[in-house]
Design an enzyme around this catalytic site. Structure first.
Site, short mmCIF file in Angstrom:
data_model
loop_
_atom_site.label_atom_id
_atom_site.label_comp_id
_atom_site.label_asym_id
_atom_site.label_seq_id
_atom_site.Cartn_x
_atom_site.Cartn_y
_atom_site.Cartn_z
N LYS B 85 103.80 -30.47 77.02
CA LYS B 85 102.48 -30.98 76.53
C LYS B 85 102.62 -32.40 76.53
O LYS B 85 101.96 -33.21 76.84
CB LYS B 85 102.39 -30.40 75.28
CG LYS B 85 101.93 -28.97 75.19
CD LYS B 85 101.28 -28.30 73.98
CE LYS B 85 102.49 -28.52 72.69
NZ LYS B 85 103.56 -27.24 73.05
N CYS B 169 97.80 -22.89 57.34
CA CYS B 169 99.03 -23.48 58.29
C CYS B 169 100.05 -23.73 57.17
O CYS B 169 101.23 -23.13 57.43
CB CYS B 169 98.46 -24.80 59.20
SG CYS B 169 99.77 -25.74 59.90
N MET B 170 99.91 -24.36 56.34
CA MET B 170 101.16 -25.17 55.52
C MET B 170 101.01 -24.66 54.13
O MET B 170 102.02 -24.75 53.37
CB MET B 170 101.19 -26.59 55.61
CG MET B 170 101.34 -27.27 57.03
SD MET B 170 102.84 -26.15 57.58
CE MET B 170 104.09 -26.49 56.53
N GLY B 381 102.95 -27.32 61.82
CA GLY B 381 102.23 -27.42 63.17
C GLY B 381 101.51 -28.41 63.78
O GLY B 381 101.28 -28.66 64.96
N GLN B 382 101.03 -29.08 62.64
CA GLN B 382 100.22 -30.26 63.09
C GLN B 382 100.94 -31.79 62.79
O GLN B 382 101.87 -31.91 62.09
CB GLN B 382 98.86 -30.28 62.28
CG GLN B 382 98.14 -29.04 62.57
CD GLN B 382 96.97 -29.07 61.73
OE1 GLN B 382 95.93 -29.59 62.13
NE2 GLN B 382 96.76 -28.40 60.58
#
Lengths: 120, 811
Positions: B85, B169-170, B381-382
């Site tokens: 990516k 997510c976190m 993830g971000q």
């Protein structure tokens, strides 16, 4: 277990798999650009060769897209994280070249060297 | 330069970078002319736009366009390497359907409007009903974007309904850290990966999700170093192929496995008695669950975990007892350094806080903490889940720098720093993400008291769980108004009433904070397309419009607010007018205003000018005697952390119990919120793939990535497929109690699920797996479980009439 339900070979799997993957997407989402994989068929005149210097897996990052999309079981194998083409099993279909996501495509389709094609 | 040339050039440049990395050749730094050739691009530094690893890239700019991307060799994080990516990150800017003008829905259709009109519409919606306004952002907000949104909401509107998608997510990692150490974020850093002897991945697939990090470990192996990799997971992934041990557990029973390890450490007497005596206390949950629980004695703890014998754990989890013993023995060895990694497998868990605590607990109990290579480390993830969502605290219950809205002294500190009157910040936490969307999708007269939602830098229309309930329910509710700032049309813009075109990545200034506490800065390099503008500017312009409309909250004690900025000559600059926005560096001013907030919890971030020079710096960053700035690799460890008192080996200086000790928690195994039964007989797990980043809004516009992974699939065990009568590649229906989708089956593809399990990635906007996910949340973190619900499958067209209202999969 009925016949249609038997686990399929990788070849059966991926030739079937790629079609539903490619075509509807190309047809239905025009706003996403990029061509869908072409409908490829075998080409005994050529063989896939992976150029390590362009292959992401050889360069230390992870990628196995060519093996996953190869329709022939065992034609591309992964050793220590890097893909290798088994020349005598490659049918020359070129799907691996179509889908290689490396910045510079790592797959070359070369004329098949003369000589016996199959091991058996 | 046309698109074709761009791809060609980008490819060439990336390939060059790979070759150079191998040869170890030195190269020009950012901003320097690269090699003096007449037609070569100018190079700048930036963190990659995608994941939380925080790789740095060199961005080649020519004639106002990004034309090449290389891995940055000067970056510690990636040493010049990128993932598939990352090499293509430049192309995300140039998809053909970039949004370039504001669009307002009129008569059902989105029609172009001016920015003035767009900002005015939002401001008037807020004025109409300030308390019914919500702001939904993300871990991709830059730090200044998050900060200014936070300030607008909490200090301006006295409204705490601000959330980031990081809740999805976190959040469980945060509650895990806070309830264990009293303060958020990992103690260790990526160096742990270079020094550990054993790396345990808990429901984690770094070969696909954090490939550059995982390659650090695999590189060590190719150099002949010994490192043992253990994959504890519910499905075989690309990561598994590199692991010596693969422990496949029944979903949700990771809780039992962790307790099993704790039990063995105590039973075998191999826990680190000295570490525990000096640095730890024991804790258990209260009824109902709470963040800090209640104390328990060692003896009570011992008894609580005693039940989790290897045989009992095997019975629950399916992992052979001998493998549990193996883990117990490894943790019992002080001569080994053990690092645990986890990400969504542990966080998106209906007992997410509990499993996070338990993994910290076994590291503390065994003393595998605080030495390089001995660390429990959660990955994000971000790109700025840590930097923005967690540190700036853009959450319904939080204030910047680890503060809480519920605490009066924290509110007073913020009011003072923000120069607003005492009492301006509301003491009542706002709605957490799932609740916020539930309220937005509920009719106003039935208690749906969120009427206007402003979404920035995220795609909730695809990423929220149980989309019928939490997103699509908005449809037809006339008085609800959804504003979406986006770069491309998405599942979210589809329902938006107002779409704002946003600048992306190097089209704006920015600052991210990655998984290892590293704060990273970049400058704007190219202009955004058309009339796209910065998210930060949007927030400031809205505040200014509210001020003009007479909103009393848009004035601090001096009658100023976030739109009031001066240049170096002390002259006011009207930054709310877009042509003037870049007259000064707004990012720098906001960031420097934010910095003092980080001091209370000793998360001191570096000055902006230091970030400019560095490829990111890991906080706490402190000034040295010679006027330099020093970053911290290992928090709470005396040998490295400047805030640990002289002579102490370990000091948990934000301890919950105020005595420098961390908490070792006991939490029992509890079943999942929804488990397979006779009708819905499969576990359904969702997740990501290597080629795409989250909802694919960006990466699906990158042709090589899209070709390599064109759409979602249903991963299934060959025997299950045979039994159901599916052939590989066949499009089938997947149903849960919430809806259904159609997608092709993929057997023995990327990953391999055990019998009775399905896996579907969520990147594909045409096959939205979140139409069927559950959305049960962890009682403490409020993070939804995307990894477990019950599903069934069938031939297309086989659905029962009860399910007939689906599928809502768009063509």
């Amino acid at each position: 277990m009925n016949e249609s339900a038997r686990p399929l070979s990788r070849r059966e799997v991926l030739t079937r798999f790629l079609r539903p993957f490619g075509e509807p997407l190309a047809r239905t989402s025009r706003r996403l650009q990029g061509a869908a994989p072409k409908d490829r068929s075998e080409n005994p005149e050529q063989v896939a060769v992976i150029q390590g210097r362009y292959c992401l897996a050889y360069e230390g990052t992870f990628c196995s897209a060519c093996r996953e999309h190869c329709p022939v079981p065992g034609a591309i194998v992964i050793n220590d994280g890097t893909p290798q083409v088994q020349r005598d099993q490659c049918t020359g279909c070129g799907i691996c070249q179509e889908i290689c996501p490396a910045p510079k495509n790592a797959i070359l389709m070369l004329p098949r060297p003369k000589g016996p094609r199959h091991r058996e | 330069m046309n698109r074709r040339d761009f791809i060609k050039f980008s490819a060439m440049a990336a390939a060059t970078a790979m070759a150079r990395r191998k040869s170890g050749a030195a190269e020009a730094g950012p901003g320097e002319a690269s090699n003096g050739e007449g037609n070569s691009p100018e190079w700048h530094k930036a963190p990659c736009r995608f994941c939380g690893t925080g790789c740095h890239v060199r961005v080649g700019v020519q004639d106002g366009r990004v034309v090449a991307i290389q891995g940055d060799e000067k970056a510690d994080v990636n040493n010049g390497l990128l993932c598939v990516k990352g090499y293509h990150v430049g192309m995300i800017l140039y998809g053909k359907d970039r949004l370039t003008q504001p669009l307002l829905r009129e008569g059902g259709e989105l029609k172009p409007v001016s920015w003035d009109k767009a900002i005015d519409v939002i401001a008037k919606r807020i004025m109409e009903d300030p308390d019914a306004f919500g702001f939904y952002g993300s871990g991709q907000w830059t730090i200044p974007e998050g900060y200014v949104a936070q300030k607008l909401m909490k200090a301006g509107l006295s409204n705490n309904h601000i959330e980031p998608n990081a809740r999805l997510c976190m959040a469980s990692a945060v509650t895990g850290f806070v309830s264990t150490y009293g303060v958020d974020e990992p103690a260790g850093c990526y160096q742990d990966l270079d020094e550990c002897d054993v790396l345990i991945m808990w429901g984690n697939n770094p070969a696909e999700m954090h490939p550059v990090l995982f390659s650090r470990v695999i590189d060590r192996r190719s150099r002949g170093e010994k490192v043992r990799l253990i994959d504890i997971s519910t499905r075989r992934t690309r990561t598994t192929e590199f692991c010596q041990d693969y422990l496949e557990f029944r979903p949700q029973t990771d809780l039992a496995i962790a307790n099993g390890i704790a039990h063995l450490l105590i039973q075998n007497g191999t826990f680190d008695r000295e570490f525990v005596d000096r640095y730890c206390h024991f804790r258990q949950d209260t009824e109902p669950d709470s963040l800090f629980g209640k104390p328990m004695s060692f003896e009570e703890y011992r008894q609580a975990v005693a039940k989790y014998t290897p045989e009992y754990v095997e019975e629950l989890s399916g992992v052979p007892a001998e493998k549990i013993r193996m883990l117990g023995e490894l943790f019992g060895r002080r001569d080994l350094r053990i690092t645990s990694l986890w990400c969504m497998g542990m966080n998106q868990h209906s007992r997410g806080t509990a499993i996070n605590r338990l993994v910290h607990g076994i590291h503390l109990l065994s003393g595998h903490f605080g030495r390089p290579g001995d660390a429990p480390t959660s990955l994000t993830g971000q790109p700025s889940a840590c930097g923005t969502a967690r540190e700036v605290g853009t959450l319904a219950h939080a204030l910047p720098g680890g503060r809480l809205v519920a605490k009066e002294d924290h509110r007073r500190q913020c009011e003072k720093l923000w120069n607003v009157p005492e009492g301006r910040i509301s003491s009542k936490p706002g709605y957490h993400t799932v609740k916020l969307w539930e309220k937005f999708c509920t009719p106003t007269n039935q208690g749906g008291d969120i009427r206007t939602l402003f979404v920035q830098v995220t795609n909730p229309g695809q990423s929220l769980p149980n989309l019928h309930k939490h997103f699509r329910g908005k449809k037809g509710l006339e008085d609800k108004f959804l504003v979406v700032s986006e770069v491309y049309p998405s599942a979210s813009t589809e329902l938006a009433d107002l779409v704002l075109p946003a600048s992306l990545w190097v089209e704006k200034n920015g600052i991210f904070g990655n998984s290892e506490r590293r704060t990273q800065q970049w400058y704007k390099m190219v202009e955004p397309p058309g009339d796209a503008r910065d998210d930060c500017w949007m927030t400031i312009a809205i505040a200014r419009r509210l001020y003009e409309l007479g909103h009393s909250g848009m004035k601090d004690r001096d009658g100023q607010f976030i739109f009031a900025m001066k240049n170096d000559e002390g002259e006011e600059v009207p930054i709310w007018q877009w042509p003037h926005y870049y007259d000064i560096n707004v990012d720098k001013r906001l960031y420097e205003e934010y910095r003092p907030f980080t001091w209370m919890k000793h998360k001191n971030v570096a000055p902006y000018d230091e970030l400019v020079k560095a490829r990111g710096l890991r906080w706490p960053v402190v000034e040295t005697d010679d006027g330099g700035w020093r970053e911290t690799r290992f928090r709470f460890s005396g040998f490295d952390d400047p805030f640990v008192e002289e002579g102490k080996r370990i000091q948990f200086y934000h301890s919950v119990t105020k005595d420098d000790r961390a908490l070792i928690w006991f939490n029992p195994y509890e079943p999942a919120a929804e488990e397979p039964d006779k009708e819905f007989r499969y576990w359904l797990c969702t997740g990501r793939v290597l080629e795409h980043w989250h909802t694919g809004t960006m990466t699906m516009r990158v042709p090589p990535l899209r070709r390599s992974m064109p759409h979602a699939y249903i991963e299934m065990h060959p025997d299950d497929a045979a039994e159901e009568g599916f052939s590989n590649g066949e499009v089938i229906q997947l149903m849960t109690r919430r809806g259904q989708i159609e997608a092709p089956v993929w057997i023995e593809g990327r990953g391999r699920v055990p019998r009775g399990s399905l896996f579907v990635p969520f990147f594909d906007e045409h096959r939205l797996v979140n139409l069927v996910t559950l959305g049960a949340v962890c009682p403490i973190s409020k993070e939804p479980d995307y990894k477990k619900c019950a599903a069934k499958v069938g031939k297309v067209g086989s659905s029962t009439p009860a399910m007939a209202k689906g599928p809502e999969v768009r063509p």
